[in-house]
Design a protein around this motif. Structure first.
Motif: not given
Length: 114
Positions: A2-22
């Motif tokens: 098994a191998h899980l790889v995440e992506s999409g993290g980072g820095f964002v201001q309050p109220g903003g959006s981010l998308k994580l993928s696995c």
């Protein structure tokens, strides 16, 4: 293996959006999810989706986060909107097989700060 790889993290201001993928490989996973952890705290469930499509969210993210799965590609996304300071954490992808074997990704950091 098994191998899980995440992506999409980072820095964002309050109220903003981010998308994580696995992306998961090595098996078919009955349940996939996203958990998060801050220093000194236990890892907590953010969202999880079963093989039947049942989705569960933590109360703290309901109405702001949207989880989705692509069963054919063994992927799970987490769309995070209206981010708050308290969403800052390391986010981990989680996968469980039908035999209850559990796997974790290496984690991706999300920082919400002004």
């Amino acid at each position: 293996q098994a191998h899980l790889v995440e992506s999409g993290g980072g820095f964002v201001q309050p109220g903003g959006s981010l998308k994580l993928s696995c992306v998961a490989s090595g098996s078919f996973y009955s349940t996939m999810g996203w958990y998060r952890q801050t220093p000194g705290s236990e890892r907590e469930m953010v969202a999880r989706i079963t093989k039947s499509g049942t989705t569960t969210y933590a109360d703290s993210v309901k109405g702001r986060f949207i989880a989705s799965r692509d069963y054919a590609r063994n992927m799970m996304d987490l769309e995070m909107n209206s981010l708050k300071l308290e969403d800052t954490a390391v986010y981990y992808c989680y996968a469980q097989t039908m035999y209850k074997n559990e796997y974790w990704g290496q984690g991706t950091r999300v920082t919400v700060s002004s």
